[in-house]
Write a protein that holds these residues in place. Structure first.
Motif, PDB file in Angstrom:
ATOM      1  N   PRO A  40      74.160  91.413  19.057  1.00  0.00           N
ATOM      2  CA  PRO A  40      74.471  90.897  20.405  1.00  0.00           C
ATOM      3  C   PRO A  40      73.288  90.293  21.148  1.00  0.00           C
ATOM      4  O   PRO A  40      73.462  89.783  22.257  1.00  0.00           O
ATOM      5  CB  PRO A  40      75.011  92.126  21.159  1.00  0.00           C
ATOM      6  N   GLY A 139      80.623 101.138  17.193  1.00  0.00           N
ATOM      7  CA  GLY A 139      79.882 102.118  17.985  1.00  0.00           C
ATOM      8  C   GLY A 139      79.061 102.918  16.980  1.00  0.00           C
ATOM      9  O   GLY A 139      78.395 102.345  16.108  1.00  0.00           O
ATOM     10  N   PHE A 140      79.126 104.245  17.083  1.00  0.00           N
ATOM     11  CA  PHE A 140      78.560 105.074  16.009  1.00  0.00           C
ATOM     12  C   PHE A 140      79.679 105.906  15.384  1.00  0.00           C
ATOM     13  O   PHE A 140      79.455 107.040  14.970  1.00  0.00           O
ATOM     14  CB  PHE A 140      77.430 105.960  16.531  1.00  0.00           C
TER      15      PHE A 140
END
Ligand code: GLP
Length: 240
Positions: A40, A139-140
């Motif tokens: 990003p 995400g994780f």
């Protein structure tokens, strides 16, 4: 799932940044779900440029980050708190009280998960930006995470720690745990924008789009969401 393939990383960043710019212009008090990682960076750079050009203001925007490492203080150069401040927050007019990142400093991890989850459930994310881990994580949320999971304390897989080692001096320095939004939280967003760049993402992208919907590939859960856009550069789209 709408899949857009562009030539390279610069085009990907501009396209993703334009979609977020369009949202902010049409809904100045929108809520954004934000991601970290290398992918990003160009998108955030694009947003900063549009802010500096006077095209957007983020003064009424709320942000919720996906995740944060445990074991690192917020001031650590590799904390996601620092990442967001260095790469976006300090360059735009976002209000400090509108920036939300899981807190992993001090305190009990379970109550930190619970308070972040309560905060998340008090709003609706308009657009959730996502990258993808080479093992298909979002995400994780690592492979094996139930799709019903809400914000939780996660143990990072060996693969993820190896992938993220490039940001640290050694593998030992890479945290082993993190607090992350769960897949259920991610799927509650009104829209999802996943970006992936480079040949190293081609396998997981192909599995996400064409493989079975399975907890072994967390990103495959996104196929259950009605409004997902995926932007790929040619290398990440190589196996489609
Ligand atoms: C980390 C983050 C993810 C991100 C992934 C891929 O594990 N928690 O949100 O998508 O890295 O990162 P990169 O964009 O650097 O490949």
């Amino acid at each position: 799932m709408k899949v857009i393939t562009v030539r390279d990383y610069n085009e990907l960043s501009a396209k993703a940044g334009q979609l977020i710019t369009d949202l902010i212009r049409s809904k100045p008090d929108c809520t954004l779900g934000l991601a970290t990682g290398g992918t990003p960076l160009g998108t955030y750079q694009y947003l900063v440029e549009r802010y500096r050009a006077g095209d957007i203001t983020l003064k009424d925007v709320q942000t919720f980050n996906l995740d944060e490492y445990c074991e690192l203080p917020r001031c650590h150069p590799q904390s996601y708190y620092r990442f967001m401040h260095d790469n976006l927050f300090q360059h735009v007019d976002l209000q400090a009280e509108n920036m939300h990142i899981p807190c992993t400093e001090g305190g009990d991890p379970q109550s930190q998960c619970d308070s972040y989850n309560t905060l998340l459930n008090s709003t609706t994310v308009d657009l959730q930006l996502l990258g993808i881990g080479s093992n298909g994580h979002i995400g994780f949320c690592e492979p094996g995470t139930p799709f019903t999971r809400e914000t939780f304390l996660t143990r990072l897989s060996d693969k993820t720690r190896q992938d993220n080692q490039r940001f640290f001096n050694s593998l030992e320095e890479v945290p082993t745990t993190a607090i992350t939004m769960g897949i259920k939280n991610i799927l509650q967003a009104r829209s999802i924008l996943l970006i992936a760049s480079g040949r190293g993402k081609a396998e997981c992208v192909a599995q996400m789009i064409n493989g079975p919907i399975t907890e072994q590939v967390p990103a495959s859960a996104l196929r259950q969401h009605p409004n997902v856009t995926v932007i790929l550069d040619q290398d990440a789209a190589a196996l489609l």
